[in-house]
Design a protein around this motif. Structure first.
Motif, short mmCIF file in Angstrom:
data_model
loop_
_atom_site.label_atom_id
_atom_site.label_comp_id
_atom_site.label_asym_id
_atom_site.label_seq_id
_atom_site.Cartn_x
_atom_site.Cartn_y
_atom_site.Cartn_z
N UNK A 29 66.68 140.87 112.91
CA UNK A 29 65.94 139.67 111.95
C UNK A 29 65.25 140.27 110.84
N UNK A 30 65.42 139.81 109.71
CA UNK A 30 64.67 140.30 108.61
C UNK A 30 63.83 139.15 108.07
N UNK A 31 62.30 139.54 108.04
CA UNK A 31 61.27 138.85 107.70
C UNK A 31 60.90 138.87 106.42
N UNK A 32 60.48 138.02 105.46
CA UNK A 32 59.99 138.23 104.27
C UNK A 32 58.50 137.39 104.11
N UNK A 33 57.81 137.59 103.18
CA UNK A 33 56.57 136.99 102.81
C UNK A 33 55.55 137.66 103.08
N UNK A 34 54.34 137.66 103.50
CA UNK A 34 53.22 138.17 103.67
C UNK A 34 53.37 138.89 104.94
N UNK A 35 54.02 140.14 105.21
CA UNK A 35 54.38 140.70 106.56
C UNK A 35 53.96 142.29 106.56
#
Length: 116
Positions: A29-35
């Motif tokens: 799983x690849x998460x983007x945003x303010x991570x």
């Protein structure tokens, strides 16, 4: 008299028996945003352990976060749902959006960890 290396470890019963991988799935799983810089990896580790998911989480150089999560379909789904709920909370710095999901072959693992 028998001599052995002091750092040699004997196999424990858990390590000697392979974990049954039937019924397990593994997702990348690849998460983007303010991570990054907001405690997202530590949050994911805690959520994964609550959901009984194994795998790892790590920051990527481009600002995204990569997760490999393994468990039953219900466990992995519970983790992604928990991440979504955490991102939607009013009082959180985390704003994670799932960018990609890729199915992988399950692996022998015992826990969920943060990888650097």
């Amino acid at each position: 008299m028998s001599w052995s290396w002091p750092w040699s470890r004997k196999a424990t019963p858990e390590a000697a028996e392979p974990r049954n991988l039937d019924g397990l799935i593994r997702w990348r799983l690849r998460y983007t945003g303010r991570v990054q810089g907001v405690g997202f990896r530590f949050t994911v580790r805690g959520l994964a352990r609550e959901c009984k998911v194994t795998g790892w989480v790590k920051n990527l150089d481009d600002g995204d976060v990569l997760i490999e999560a393994q468990g039953t379909p219900d466990q992995v789904s519970a983790l992604t749902d928990a991440i979504k709920r955490e991102s939607a909370r009013e009082r959180t710095w985390v704003r994670a959006t799932l960018a990609t999901r890729e199915e992988l072959a399950p692996q022998q693992e015992q826990d969920f960890r943060i990888v650097h």
